[in-house]
Design a protein around this motif. Sequence first.
Motif, PDB file in Angstrom:
ATOM      1  N   TRP A  29      -6.741   6.232   4.209  1.00  0.00           N
ATOM      2  CA  TRP A  29      -5.818   5.111   4.412  1.00  0.00           C
ATOM      3  C   TRP A  29      -6.398   4.082   5.380  1.00  0.00           C
ATOM      4  CZ3 TRP A  29      -1.553   9.102   6.074  1.00  0.00           C
ATOM      5  CH2 TRP A  29      -1.342  10.014   5.018  1.00  0.00           C
ATOM      6  N   HIS A  78      -3.069   4.587  -2.508  1.00  0.00           N
ATOM      7  CA  HIS A  78      -4.257   5.164  -1.884  1.00  0.00           C
ATOM      8  C   HIS A  78      -4.832   6.286  -2.752  1.00  0.00           C
ATOM      9  CE1 HIS A  78      -4.337   3.065   1.956  1.00  0.00           C
ATOM     10  NE2 HIS A  78      -3.031   3.237   2.067  1.00  0.00           N
ATOM     11  N   PHE A  80       0.857  -1.183   0.000  1.00  0.00           N
ATOM     12  CA  PHE A  80       0.000   0.000   0.000  1.00  0.00           C
ATOM     13  C   PHE A  80       0.893   1.232   0.000  1.00  0.00           C
ATOM     14  CE2 PHE A  80      -4.441  -1.274   1.687  1.00  0.00           C
ATOM     15  CZ  PHE A  80      -4.453  -2.394   0.857  1.00  0.00           C
ATOM     16  N   ALA A  99      -9.201   2.017   3.644  1.00  0.00           N
ATOM     17  CA  ALA A  99      -8.702   1.022   2.692  1.00  0.00           C
ATOM     18  C   ALA A  99      -8.065  -0.156   3.418  1.00  0.00           C
ATOM     19  CB  ALA A  99      -7.698   1.673   1.737  1.00  0.00           C
ATOM     20  N   SER A 108       3.080  -1.295   4.003  1.00  0.00           N
ATOM     21  CA  SER A 108       2.921   0.060   3.516  1.00  0.00           C
ATOM     22  C   SER A 108       4.275   0.703   3.256  1.00  0.00           C
ATOM     23  CB  SER A 108       2.133   0.913   4.525  1.00  0.00           C
ATOM     24  OG  SER A 108       0.817   0.432   4.667  1.00  0.00           O
TER      25      SER A 108
END
Length: 316
Positions: free
Chosen positions: A42, A78, A29, A45, A58
Motif C-alpha cells: 500500500w 491494491h 484506493f 502504490a 482510501s
Amino acid sequence: MTEVYEASTMKPFRLRDVFDRYQGRPFVFVVPGGNYGDHLIWHGAEKLARSHGLVFRSCSSDEALHSRFDPEEAVYIHGGGGFVPWWSGDGIKVLQHLCESHPGPVIYGPCTVDPTDMKFLRQCLAPVPKSPAEEVVILARERPSFEALQEVLGTKHVGLDHDTALYLEASDFPHIAQLMKSRGDYDFIAARVDAEGVGDCLLISLDPVKIARSFDHWLAMHACARSIVTNRLHSSIVGSIFGVPTTLSSNSYHKARSVWEYSLQERDVLWADSIRSSTTPSSLLTGLVGLVAPKLKDSITRRHIWQIQPEQLGLN
C-alpha cells in the motif's frame, strides 16, 4: 473499453502508465486487507501515485463493496497475493463488484495468480470482459501470472509491473533507517506458519507478522538484523530495501520464486530452494512466544529475534 495493449510484441504497460493516463481524475484506493507485509504494498502504490500527482482517497474492501463511486473516479485495488482460493478473496470480490457496478476505470494493482488453477482464475475474472466499466486493467507482478492472466483476458486488459513495495526506499522510513546505525547481532529467520508455509526451516524460526506489535516494529525487526533468511516475500523485500543480506526460499506455490526471478534477483536477494533443519515452526510456538515476548529480557540470547521489543528499538 480503451485499448491499452495493442499487440503481443509490444512492451506490457506498467502501473505508472495507467496512473499517467488518468492523472486528471480523482482516485479511490481500495485496501483489501492483509498483514504488515501488505502494508508495504500500500505504501509503495501511494508513493507512486503521489509522484504522478494523483489525488486519491482510501477505503476498505467492505466500504467498496457497499459503495457506488462517482463515474469520474478511477478505482484502484491494491495488488498482492490474494488471487488464490485459500485466502479471503476480498480483492477478488471488490473487483467483481466494480466490474458489474462502476462505469469509471477499474484497476487491479500488481498481483500473483496461480497458473495451476485456471478454472478458479476464470471464475474470478468472468465479469471483466463484459464489464460496462470505462476500462478494466489488471497488472501481474511476475511473468507466470502475467501469462496466465493474458490467457484468460487477452492482452488489452493485462499489464506487468514490480510489486509496488519495490517503489519504496530506506529514506521513506527515516525513523527506521536511524535505528540501523546500531544494527543487531542477530540473524533473522522468518518462516511462514500459515497457508503458504512449508514444512522445513532453519533453527527455531518465527513468523514476524505473528509477533510484531506494529508495522514499525515489523520493519525494525528486519532492518536491524545482520541477515535475513525467509520464505515470506515481503520480509525479503524489506531486507532489500534496507540493504540487509537476504535469502528468500519457496513458499507453497510459485509466488516467491517468480517474484524473485522478476524483481529480487537483480536486487541482490539470494535464493535457496528450501530452509532445512530438524526443527519446524508452528503456530502454537509462534503464538506462545508472541504472548511472553514483552516479558523476555536477558534470559534469552540476543540472537533470538523475539527478544527485540519495540521499546528496545525506540518504538511504541
